[in-house]
Design an enzyme around this catalytic site. Sequence first.
Site, PDB file in Angstrom:
ATOM      1  CG  ASP A   1      53.055 -27.631  23.145  1.00 11.04           C
ATOM      2  OD1 ASP A   1      53.796 -28.363  23.855  1.00 11.04           O
ATOM      3  OD2 ASP A   1      53.410 -26.524  22.723  1.00 11.04           O
TER       4      ASP A   1
ATOM      5  CD  GLU B   1      56.531 -24.554  22.692  1.00 14.73           C
ATOM      6  OE1 GLU B   1      55.927 -25.644  22.707  1.00 14.73           O
ATOM      7  OE2 GLU B   1      56.382 -23.693  23.582  1.00 14.73           O
TER       8      GLU B   1
END
Length: 261
Positions: free
Chosen positions: A136, A143
């Site tokens: 990702d 994140e």
Amino acid sequence: MEVIIKATYEDMSRAAAQEVARILNTKPNAVLGMATGSTPLGLYRELVRMHRDEGLDFSQVTTFNLDEYVGLRPSHPQSYHFFMHENFFKHVNVPKQNIYIPSGSTNNYPSFCAWYEQRIEECGGIDLQILGIGSDGHVAFNEPGSSLTSRTRLKTLARQTIEDNARFFERREDVPIYAITMGVGTILEARELLLCANGKNKAWAVAAAIEGPVTGMVTASALQMHPHAKVFLDSDAAGELKMRAYYDWIEERRPGAPRYN
Ligand code: F6R
């Protein structure tokens, strides 16, 4: 950012290990930032080989790891403490007292994180930070949606990361949901960055990080803001780069390029 593409994972790992050796040869007491996961295994194997066969010395080195799962004891086989010991520290001569890995079992995360940041500073800052990249686009466990100025803190892992890391655990439910991680801001303060990526499943993230906009949605894109960032890729991970021919051309022409020093 320098982008160096090698044909295979082994070639990529060897080239990345040369970068670490270059730092240690000029500064034997360097502070190294360490990463875990499957990507740096080849790099660590090569450093262990250089230590064994060529006398690469770690006796004055200090290390800081990027991250650790919350809730795993250091002796847990999937903890990053265990990973680092098994794959690197037990094979080289970094003094025990110079090894720093975030605690996944402290009862006061904010004060631990502040202490970790302070220790990095007291040790003179990180000379070279080794990085992998998540599918990702994360660096460390920053994140999507993380601040690009973030510091060491507790983070909730994205579902994608939990899926990706389930391969290391017996059951998907065993994958920790939280981690303690250096922030993007912490990482950007290292003097040099060395990101490695291999495999087709990283091709999207690599292209987004190198050629996409700088965004907290792909925290590895923050490397574009760093003056000394090198990215080592195998050809699968380089598969979606638009400027691939240019990166190869730069490498080809490197031997004849004018030198600054
Ligand atoms: C590990 C870390 C993570 C990994 C990334 C890729 O310390 O910070 O960002 O680098 O999740 O993991 P692998 O290499 O297993 O694909």
